[in-house]
Design a protein around this motif. Sequence first.
Motif, PDB file in Angstrom:
ATOM      1  N   MET A  32      25.530  32.463  42.742  1.00  0.00           N
ATOM      2  CA  MET A  32      26.115  31.486  43.666  1.00  0.00           C
ATOM      3  C   MET A  32      27.268  30.722  43.002  1.00  0.00           C
ATOM      4  O   MET A  32      28.289  30.440  43.634  1.00  0.00           O
ATOM      5  CB  MET A  32      25.030  30.558  44.184  1.00  0.00           C
ATOM      6  N   MET A  33      27.110  30.433  41.731  1.00  0.00           N
ATOM      7  CA  MET A  33      28.189  29.729  41.014  1.00  0.00           C
ATOM      8  C   MET A  33      29.436  30.603  40.946  1.00  0.00           C
ATOM      9  O   MET A  33      30.558  30.104  41.148  1.00  0.00           O
ATOM     10  CB  MET A  33      27.709  29.359  39.594  1.00  0.00           C
ATOM     11  N   ALA A  34      29.248  31.897  40.699  1.00  0.00           N
ATOM     12  CA  ALA A  34      30.399  32.810  40.636  1.00  0.00           C
ATOM     13  C   ALA A  34      31.089  32.866  42.002  1.00  0.00           C
ATOM     14  O   ALA A  34      32.322  32.868  42.086  1.00  0.00           O
ATOM     15  CB  ALA A  34      29.941  34.204  40.203  1.00  0.00           C
ATOM     16  N   GLY A  35      30.296  32.905  43.065  1.00  0.00           N
ATOM     17  CA  GLY A  35      30.865  32.921  44.416  1.00  0.00           C
ATOM     18  C   GLY A  35      31.681  31.667  44.683  1.00  0.00           C
ATOM     19  O   GLY A  35      32.791  31.720  45.233  1.00  0.00           O
TER      20      GLY A  35
ATOM     21  N   LEU B 206      36.383  39.080  45.413  1.00  0.00           N
ATOM     22  CA  LEU B 206      36.678  38.589  46.764  1.00  0.00           C
ATOM     23  C   LEU B 206      38.123  38.956  47.089  1.00  0.00           C
ATOM     24  O   LEU B 206      39.012  38.782  46.227  1.00  0.00           O
ATOM     25  CB  LEU B 206      36.498  37.058  46.781  1.00  0.00           C
ATOM     26  N   HIS B 207      38.377  39.453  48.274  1.00  0.00           N
ATOM     27  CA  HIS B 207      39.746  39.743  48.684  1.00  0.00           C
ATOM     28  C   HIS B 207      40.588  38.468  48.653  1.00  0.00           C
ATOM     29  O   HIS B 207      40.133  37.407  49.107  1.00  0.00           O
ATOM     30  CB  HIS B 207      39.774  40.308  50.113  1.00  0.00           C
TER      31      HIS B 207
ATOM     32  N   VAL C 230      40.299  38.614  43.614  1.00  0.00           N
ATOM     33  CA  VAL C 230      40.033  37.749  42.463  1.00  0.00           C
ATOM     34  C   VAL C 230      38.632  38.116  41.992  1.00  0.00           C
ATOM     35  O   VAL C 230      37.815  38.595  42.789  1.00  0.00           O
ATOM     36  CB  VAL C 230      40.106  36.237  42.824  1.00  0.00           C
ATOM     37  N   GLU C 231      38.351  37.934  40.677  1.00  0.00           N
ATOM     38  CA  GLU C 231      37.027  38.320  40.180  1.00  0.00           C
ATOM     39  C   GLU C 231      36.448  37.285  39.234  1.00  0.00           C
ATOM     40  O   GLU C 231      37.177  36.464  38.671  1.00  0.00           O
ATOM     41  CB  GLU C 231      37.062  39.708  39.541  1.00  0.00           C
ATOM     42  N   GLU C 232      35.126  37.373  39.087  1.00  0.00           N
ATOM     43  CA  GLU C 232      34.396  36.407  38.247  1.00  0.00           C
ATOM     44  C   GLU C 232      33.189  37.130  37.646  1.00  0.00           C
ATOM     45  O   GLU C 232      32.447  37.804  38.375  1.00  0.00           O
ATOM     46  CB  GLU C 232      33.946  35.239  39.151  1.00  0.00           C
ATOM     47  N   THR C 233      33.024  36.994  36.320  1.00  0.00           N
ATOM     48  CA  THR C 233      31.877  37.626  35.641  1.00  0.00           C
ATOM     49  C   THR C 233      30.852  36.546  35.297  1.00  0.00           C
ATOM     50  O   THR C 233      31.219  35.425  34.944  1.00  0.00           O
ATOM     51  CB  THR C 233      32.356  38.350  34.364  1.00  0.00           C
ATOM     52  N   TYR C 234      29.565  36.892  35.429  1.00  0.00           N
ATOM     53  CA  TYR C 234      28.501  35.899  35.211  1.00  0.00           C
ATOM     54  C   TYR C 234      27.236  36.585  34.715  1.00  0.00           C
ATOM     55  O   TYR C 234      27.095  37.805  34.842  1.00  0.00           O
ATOM     56  CB  TYR C 234      28.223  35.140  36.527  1.00  0.00           C
ATOM     57  N   GLU C 235      26.323  35.762  34.184  1.00  0.00           N
ATOM     58  CA  GLU C 235      25.036  36.278  33.697  1.00  0.00           C
ATOM     59  C   GLU C 235      24.025  36.258  34.841  1.00  0.00           C
ATOM     60  O   GLU C 235      23.958  35.315  35.604  1.00  0.00           O
ATOM     61  CB  GLU C 235      24.493  35.392  32.559  1.00  0.00           C
ATOM     62  N   LEU C 236      23.229  37.335  34.946  1.00  0.00           N
ATOM     63  CA  LEU C 236      22.166  37.428  35.954  1.00  0.00           C
ATOM     64  C   LEU C 236      20.816  37.173  35.297  1.00  0.00           C
ATOM     65  O   LEU C 236      20.727  37.170  34.069  1.00  0.00           O
ATOM     66  CB  LEU C 236      22.088  38.857  36.490  1.00  0.00           C
ATOM     67  N   GLU C 237      19.777  37.036  36.107  1.00  0.00           N
ATOM     68  CA  GLU C 237      18.420  36.937  35.544  1.00  0.00           C
ATOM     69  C   GLU C 237      18.141  38.200  34.726  1.00  0.00           C
ATOM     70  O   GLU C 237      17.507  38.162  33.682  1.00  0.00           O
ATOM     71  CB  GLU C 237      17.411  36.798  36.684  1.00  0.00           C
ATOM     72  N   TYR C 238      18.623  39.351  35.225  1.00  0.00           N
ATOM     73  CA  TYR C 238      18.476  40.599  34.472  1.00  0.00           C
ATOM     74  C   TYR C 238      19.878  41.218  34.297  1.00  0.00           C
ATOM     75  O   TYR C 238      20.361  41.874  35.194  1.00  0.00           O
ATOM     76  CB  TYR C 238      17.552  41.621  35.173  1.00  0.00           C
TER      77      TYR C 238
ATOM     78  N   LYS D 159      33.157  29.780  42.487  1.00  0.00           N
ATOM     79  CA  LYS D 159      34.397  29.807  41.691  1.00  0.00           C
ATOM     80  C   LYS D 159      35.439  30.704  42.349  1.00  0.00           C
ATOM     81  O   LYS D 159      36.632  30.372  42.368  1.00  0.00           O
ATOM     82  CB  LYS D 159      34.094  30.295  40.273  1.00  0.00           C
ATOM     83  N   LEU D 160      35.017  31.834  42.879  1.00  0.00           N
ATOM     84  CA  LEU D 160      35.970  32.740  43.552  1.00  0.00           C
ATOM     85  C   LEU D 160      36.622  32.048  44.745  1.00  0.00           C
ATOM     86  O   LEU D 160      37.843  32.133  44.929  1.00  0.00           O
ATOM     87  CB  LEU D 160      35.246  33.999  44.057  1.00  0.00           C
ATOM     88  N   LEU D 161      35.805  31.398  45.557  1.00  0.00           N
ATOM     89  CA  LEU D 161      36.335  30.727  46.753  1.00  0.00           C
ATOM     90  C   LEU D 161      37.300  29.605  46.344  1.00  0.00           C
ATOM     91  O   LEU D 161      38.357  29.422  46.966  1.00  0.00           O
ATOM     92  CB  LEU D 161      35.181  30.189  47.605  1.00  0.00           C
ATOM     93  N   GLU D 162      36.953  28.900  45.282  1.00  0.00           N
ATOM     94  CA  GLU D 162      37.815  27.804  44.819  1.00  0.00           C
ATOM     95  C   GLU D 162      39.119  28.329  44.214  1.00  0.00           C
ATOM     96  O   GLU D 162      40.148  27.668  44.316  1.00  0.00           O
ATOM     97  CB  GLU D 162      37.045  26.913  43.847  1.00  0.00           C
ATOM     98  N   LYS D 163      39.061  29.517  43.595  1.00  0.00           N
ATOM     99  CA  LYS D 163      40.308  30.112  43.068  1.00  0.00           C
ATOM    100  C   LYS D 163      41.319  30.300  44.188  1.00  0.00           C
ATOM    101  O   LYS D 163      42.525  30.301  43.951  1.00  0.00           O
ATOM    102  CB  LYS D 163      40.016  31.488  42.449  1.00  0.00           C
ATOM    103  N   LEU D 164      40.820  30.525  45.413  1.00  0.00           N
ATOM    104  CA  LEU D 164      41.720  30.734  46.558  1.00  0.00           C
ATOM    105  C   LEU D 164      41.993  29.428  47.311  1.00  0.00           C
ATOM    106  O   LEU D 164      42.565  29.449  48.396  1.00  0.00           O
ATOM    107  CB  LEU D 164      41.117  31.789  47.496  1.00  0.00           C
ATOM    108  N   GLY D 165      41.507  28.323  46.756  1.00  0.00           N
ATOM    109  CA  GLY D 165      41.822  27.013  47.343  1.00  0.00           C
ATOM    110  C   GLY D 165      40.888  26.568  48.446  1.00  0.00           C
ATOM    111  O   GLY D 165      41.135  25.550  49.102  1.00  0.00           O
TER     112      GLY D 165
END
Length: 180
Positions: free
Chosen positions: A134-137, A110-111, A95-103, A139-145
């Motif tokens: 951290m927010m993207a992480g 995540l598998h 599963v994947e998630e795109t997000y904005e970084l400081e730069y 969201k990925l974990l929550e996508k998998l329940g």
Amino acid sequence: MSSTTDFLRAHIRTVPDWPAPGVQFRDITPLLQDPAVFRVLIDAFVQRYREAAMRVDVVAGLDARGFILGSVVAYQLGVGFVPIRKKGKLPFTTVEETYELEYGSATVELHTDAVKGGDRVLLMDDLIATGGTMMAGKKLLEKLGAHVTEGAAIVDLPELGGSARLRASGMPLFTLLDFA
Ligand code: PRP
Ligand code: HPA
């Protein structure tokens, strides 16, 4: 401020103008280099997550410095470790998630079999800046329940607003020190 906090803070190196002019980069590598300091650092997390109320089933680490911390904390807690990687590095279905970084911006993956529905996950990184990683992480974990019990990092940069945004979204956070 506790003596552990001061001790750890003294082992973070500030590198001016890296990776871009005007950025004060907080480099955590000196914390890892000295075995006595590394132990104090890891024990600060392990002590907290050994508490029964904090029960953790899995530790997830964010690419790349979250791997260093998360894998050692997982080993000490006697639970498994799963990596959340920058796009294109994980070989199995993801599963994947795109997000904005400081730069710039980034995509993390995540598998799909990394966690199970209902798992209580400790999500670790070295530092929270804008909070996007951290927010993207989460969201990925929550996508998998899975359920993120807490996000944990060594350093918070509160002026960038990431920790406040994460907390406002309902995510409990634990950081050892901040640089205002
Ligand atoms: C840094 C840091 C965190 C993230 C924090 O990693 O280690 O993962 O940025 O920033 P944020 O709160 O604004 O998302 P970076 O993306 O530079 O990758 P690296 O670990 O590969 O150097
Ligand atoms: N240090 C490490 N990682 C970072 C920083 C920093 O100061 N800012 C954004 N990501």
